[in-house]
Design an enzyme around this catalytic site. Structure first.
Site, mmCIF file in Angstrom:
data_model
loop_
_atom_site.group_PDB
_atom_site.id
_atom_site.type_symbol
_atom_site.label_atom_id
_atom_site.label_comp_id
_atom_site.label_asym_id
_atom_site.label_seq_id
_atom_site.Cartn_x
_atom_site.Cartn_y
_atom_site.Cartn_z
ATOM 1 N N GLY A 1 57.889 -14.717 3.299
ATOM 2 C CA GLY A 1 56.696 -15.351 2.680
ATOM 3 C C GLY A 1 55.635 -14.234 3.245
ATOM 4 O O GLY A 1 55.633 -13.147 3.490
ATOM 5 N N GLU A 2 54.488 -14.835 3.942
ATOM 6 C CA GLU A 2 53.581 -14.241 4.460
ATOM 7 C C GLU A 2 53.096 -14.853 5.997
ATOM 8 O O GLU A 2 52.442 -16.136 5.692
ATOM 9 C CB GLU A 2 52.211 -14.113 3.438
ATOM 10 C CG GLU A 2 51.201 -13.362 4.189
ATOM 11 C CD GLU A 2 51.110 -12.280 5.001
ATOM 12 O OE1 GLU A 2 51.901 -11.322 4.514
ATOM 13 O OE2 GLU A 2 50.816 -12.206 6.317
ATOM 14 N N SER A 3 53.453 -14.314 6.999
ATOM 15 C CA SER A 3 53.591 -15.046 8.222
ATOM 16 C C SER A 3 52.235 -15.412 8.736
ATOM 17 O O SER A 3 51.995 -16.434 9.236
ATOM 18 C CB SER A 3 54.206 -13.948 9.052
ATOM 19 O OG SER A 3 53.277 -12.842 9.272
ATOM 20 N N CYS B 1 62.622 -12.803 7.523
ATOM 21 C CA CYS B 1 61.526 -11.967 7.400
ATOM 22 C C CYS B 1 60.393 -12.451 7.980
ATOM 23 O O CYS B 1 60.157 -12.446 9.170
ATOM 24 C CB CYS B 1 61.289 -11.678 5.675
ATOM 25 S SG CYS B 1 60.400 -10.346 5.301
ATOM 26 N N ARG C 1 55.335 -6.350 12.337
ATOM 27 C CA ARG C 1 55.160 -6.522 10.752
ATOM 28 C C ARG C 1 55.073 -5.302 10.106
ATOM 29 O O ARG C 1 54.715 -4.346 10.564
ATOM 30 C CB ARG C 1 53.655 -7.276 10.653
ATOM 31 C CG ARG C 1 53.939 -8.696 11.309
ATOM 32 C CD ARG C 1 52.560 -9.304 11.140
ATOM 33 N NE ARG C 1 52.366 -9.794 9.840
ATOM 34 C CZ ARG C 1 51.060 -9.432 9.227
ATOM 35 N NH1 ARG C 1 50.213 -8.890 9.664
ATOM 36 N NH2 ARG C 1 51.143 -9.717 8.101
ATOM 37 N N ILE D 1 62.074 -6.645 1.951
ATOM 38 C CA ILE D 1 60.699 -6.846 1.105
ATOM 39 C C ILE D 1 59.657 -6.823 1.957
ATOM 40 O O ILE D 1 59.277 -7.789 2.625
ATOM 41 C CB ILE D 1 60.832 -8.023 0.302
ATOM 42 C CG1 ILE D 1 62.079 -8.159 -0.462
ATOM 43 C CG2 ILE D 1 59.410 -8.233 -0.777
ATOM 44 C CD1 ILE D 1 62.065 -9.599 -1.253
ATOM 45 N N ARG D 2 58.943 -5.699 2.504
ATOM 46 C CA ARG D 2 57.962 -5.784 3.258
ATOM 47 C C ARG D 2 58.416 -6.256 4.621
ATOM 48 O O ARG D 2 57.603 -7.110 5.212
ATOM 49 C CB ARG D 2 56.541 -6.064 2.582
ATOM 50 C CG ARG D 2 56.050 -5.146 1.517
ATOM 51 C CD ARG D 2 54.741 -5.943 1.196
ATOM 52 N NE ARG D 2 54.732 -7.273 0.565
ATOM 53 C CZ ARG D 2 55.455 -7.543 -0.681
ATOM 54 N NH1 ARG D 2 55.833 -6.562 -1.140
ATOM 55 N NH2 ARG D 2 55.260 -8.861 -0.862
ATOM 56 N N HIS E 1 66.488 -10.625 3.359
ATOM 57 C CA HIS E 1 66.696 -12.203 2.585
ATOM 58 C C HIS E 1 68.008 -12.142 1.721
ATOM 59 O O HIS E 1 68.093 -11.823 0.721
ATOM 60 C CB HIS E 1 65.546 -11.801 1.549
ATOM 61 C CG HIS E 1 64.165 -11.623 1.718
ATOM 62 N ND1 HIS E 1 63.465 -12.880 2.045
ATOM 63 C CD2 HIS E 1 63.265 -10.868 2.054
ATOM 64 C CE1 HIS E 1 62.201 -12.553 2.625
ATOM 65 N NE2 HIS E 1 62.079 -11.242 2.496
ATOM 66 N N GLU F 1 68.838 -15.086 1.135
ATOM 67 C CA GLU F 1 68.701 -16.312 0.152
ATOM 68 C C GLU F 1 68.568 -15.675 -1.175
ATOM 69 O O GLU F 1 68.768 -16.155 -2.175
ATOM 70 C CB GLU F 1 67.716 -17.089 0.715
ATOM 71 C CG GLU F 1 66.134 -16.580 0.615
ATOM 72 C CD GLU F 1 65.898 -15.743 1.559
ATOM 73 O OE1 GLU F 1 66.865 -15.294 2.435
ATOM 74 O OE2 GLU F 1 64.807 -15.393 1.856
HETATM 75 N N1 GLN Z 1 54.996 -8.799 5.288
HETATM 76 C C1 GLN Z 1 55.148 -10.189 5.603
HETATM 77 C C2 GLN Z 1 54.868 -10.774 6.708
HETATM 78 O O1 GLN Z 1 53.977 -10.087 7.531
HETATM 79 C C3 GLN Z 1 56.718 -10.415 5.519
HETATM 80 C C4 GLN Z 1 57.277 -10.408 4.229
HETATM 81 C C5 GLN Z 1 58.354 -11.277 3.719
HETATM 82 O O2 GLN Z 1 58.587 -12.215 4.178
HETATM 83 N N2 GLN Z 1 59.106 -10.672 2.672
HETATM 84 O O3 GLN Z 1 54.697 -11.763 6.949
#
Ligand code: GLN
Length: 204
Positions: free
Chosen positions: A51-53, A83, A112, A141-142, A178, A180
């Site tokens: 997600g987004e940390s 991630c 990150r 994914i990023r 990922h 999952e």
């Molecule tokens: N770029 C996101 C972060 O810094 C991580 C991306 C992801 O969990 N798919 O949290």
């Protein structure tokens, strides 16, 4: 509430909670969402989703979950971060936003958004020898990259360019991608195995 034998949680404040829950369910686990400390107290292991940390950091502090999660890590609860979840388990961060905190536990430095803009998301096979000879189909994914690995953590997988993308330390597992989403079950199986081992030791 007491921990239930075999029950695992997915930290469910932000991110790809549903995909992790579905994967764990397919593997036969008793899985519940964790949003409050009382829910954390009922599980024997925790998945921290992608997600987004920085958002997961803020929400866990706001919901009073950050300290209970740190305590659970110190007490040896198995956790599996993908991630953003790997970022949350790292002891040290590069390119964090101002004031961003992690739970820590993995003796690693994680950068990150480590892949360049053009290739910030990609899929491909990654060799993970400890999961067997068949490579893992990994979706990035990023994703973050593990820039350095301290003596207490070990590398499970790296890319051809040497970037470390999966690490393990005791009952903590953290990966940049990922499974999952790509449908790869072996990391979740390894996490559930750690939960079973831990329960055998603490006698749940
Ligand atoms: N770029 C996101 C972060 O810094 C991580 C991306 C992801 O969990 N798919 O949290």
């Amino acid at each position: 509430m007491m921990a239930r034998s075999g029950r695992v949680g997915v930290l469910a404040l932000q991110g790809d909670v549903r995909e992790h829950t579905a994967m764990l369910g397919r593997l036969g686990a008793d899985v519940v969402p964790v949003r409050r400390p009382e829910e954390l107290a009922t599980v024997a292991g925790l998945v921290i989703p992608g997600g987004e940390s920085s958002v997961i950091d803020k929400l866990t502090r706001m919901f009073g979950l950050a300290e209970p999660i740190r305590r659970a890590i110190r007490e040896g609860m198995p956790m599996f971060g993908t991630c953003a979840g790997l970022i949350m388990l790292a002891d040290r961060l590069v390119d964090a936003i101002d004031g961003q905190q992690t739970f820590g536990g993995l003796d690693v430095t994680v950068r990150r958004n480590a892949f360049g803009r053009q290739v910030d998301s990609f899929e491909g096979p990654v060799a993970v020898p400890s999961l067997g000879p068949r490579p893992v189909h990994a979706a990035f994914i990023r994703g973050p990259v593990v820039e350095s690995v301290g003596p207490d953590a070990s590398v499970l997988a790296s890319l051809d360019d040497g970037s470390v993308v999966a690490v393990e330390q005791g009952s903590l597992l953290g990966i940049s991608f990922h499974p999952e989403i790509s449908g790869e079950p072996r990391f979740h199986e390894r996490f559930l195995q750690r939960v079973a081992e831990r329960e055998a030791v603490v006698g749940l």
